[in-house]
Design an enzyme around this catalytic site. Sequence first.
Site, mmCIF file in Angstrom:
data_model
loop_
_atom_site.group_PDB
_atom_site.id
_atom_site.type_symbol
_atom_site.label_atom_id
_atom_site.label_comp_id
_atom_site.label_asym_id
_atom_site.label_seq_id
_atom_site.Cartn_x
_atom_site.Cartn_y
_atom_site.Cartn_z
ATOM 1 C CG ASN A 113 -1.705 1.233 1.411
ATOM 2 O OD1 ASN A 113 -1.846 2.016 0.469
ATOM 3 N ND2 ASN A 113 -2.256 1.439 2.599
ATOM 4 C CE LYS A 123 0.196 3.378 4.739
ATOM 5 N NZ LYS A 123 0.198 3.524 6.174
ATOM 6 C CG HIS A 153 -5.652 1.731 5.244
ATOM 7 N ND1 HIS A 153 -5.207 2.698 6.120
ATOM 8 C CD2 HIS A 153 -4.615 0.870 5.067
ATOM 9 C CE1 HIS A 153 -3.959 2.433 6.446
ATOM 10 N NE2 HIS A 153 -3.567 1.334 5.820
ATOM 11 C CD GLU A 177 -2.750 5.419 6.819
ATOM 12 O OE1 GLU A 177 -2.746 5.513 5.576
ATOM 13 O OE2 GLU A 177 -1.799 4.931 7.462
ATOM 14 C CD GLU A 187 -3.438 -2.773 7.276
ATOM 15 O OE1 GLU A 187 -2.349 -3.047 6.749
ATOM 16 O OE2 GLU A 187 -4.018 -1.693 7.097
ATOM 17 N N GLY A 234 2.480 1.928 10.815
ATOM 18 C CA GLY A 234 3.429 3.027 10.669
ATOM 19 C C GLY A 234 4.113 3.414 11.972
ATOM 20 C CB SER A 272 5.318 -2.078 12.036
ATOM 21 O OG SER A 272 4.866 -0.755 12.257
ATOM 22 N N GLY A 305 4.999 1.191 4.769
ATOM 23 C CA GLY A 305 6.321 1.795 4.601
ATOM 24 C C GLY A 305 7.333 0.911 3.891
HETATM 25 C C1 PEP Z 1 -0.656 -0.023 6.139
HETATM 26 O O1 PEP Z 1 -0.800 1.190 6.114
HETATM 27 O O2 PEP Z 1 -1.488 -0.753 5.593
HETATM 28 C C2 PEP Z 1 0.503 -0.542 6.851
HETATM 29 C C3 PEP Z 1 0.482 -1.786 7.218
HETATM 30 O O3 PEP Z 1 1.534 0.342 7.081
HETATM 31 P P1 PEP Z 1 2.971 -0.005 7.726
HETATM 32 O O4 PEP Z 1 3.440 -1.282 7.094
HETATM 33 O O5 PEP Z 1 3.825 1.165 7.364
HETATM 34 O O6 PEP Z 1 2.745 -0.157 9.180
#
Ligand code: PEP
Length: 249
Positions: free
Chosen positions: A9, A11, A94, A96, A166, A172, A212, A234
């Site tokens: 993803n 973003k 998601h 966010e 998630e 993040g 993460s 990320g």
């Molecule tokens: C995400 O935003 O779906 C995600 C898992 O981000 P990160 O891997 O950066 O924690």
Amino acid sequence: MRKNIVAGNWKMNKTLPQAIELINEIKNNKPNNNAEVILATPFPYLVKAVELVAGTDIKIAAQNMHQAEGGAFTGEVAASMLTSVGVNTVILGHSERRAYFHENDALLANKVDTALVHDMTVIFCFGEELKDRQNNNHFNVVEYQLRDGLFHISKENWKNIVLAYEPVWAIGTGETASPEQAQEMHLFVRNLVDKVFGREIAENVSILYGGSVKPDNAKEIFSKPDVDGGLIGGAALNATDFFGIISGI
Ligand code: PEP
């Protein structure tokens, strides 16, 4: 048999030249194992991304879409627009989008319906906030998110669903759920799907973990029996890290 999937993803990151460079690098050098690779790029790059991965087994996904078929919704993108450029997968729910764009379960249920009308695959995200886990309410939160946002669909539609657990506190933040915490929730979710839709659907749905995931923790998380891959933020922005995660499958 359910699929192993690693989805990136991206973003709101990367310019077009950077996106092209990363897609080409992934296309040419990604580890070849049984992981299906999905790249959710920003909207402006989707057409180019589809063109770049043509002839490979990499899939391109959108990070969001609107629930309406079209019309006066300035700035929004419809399912038919996505499928018309070869994008048949969309991330919905998601955290966010839930937090910053106020997408609630009812809205997400509408988006899911629209995506399914267009025969799209939905990567449906859900997960508790830190306070829910601290209050030992995480299973309830997840159950309601799934029941209210997703469980109205028919049995036939489950072939188009990928689940992504998630935990918000792990996205993040560098703080990942332990492999045991991920497995515990994934098993809970699979059993919930079983209770409502039956064993066959529960056994066949891929449940990804996101939060993460990095090359150094991916293998252990993915080794859990109910973790079928990851949704990566990320670490999906860098080919070396992304390859390290794919190799963990
Ligand atoms: C995400 O935003 O779906 C995600 C898992 O981000 P990160 O891997 O950066 O924690």
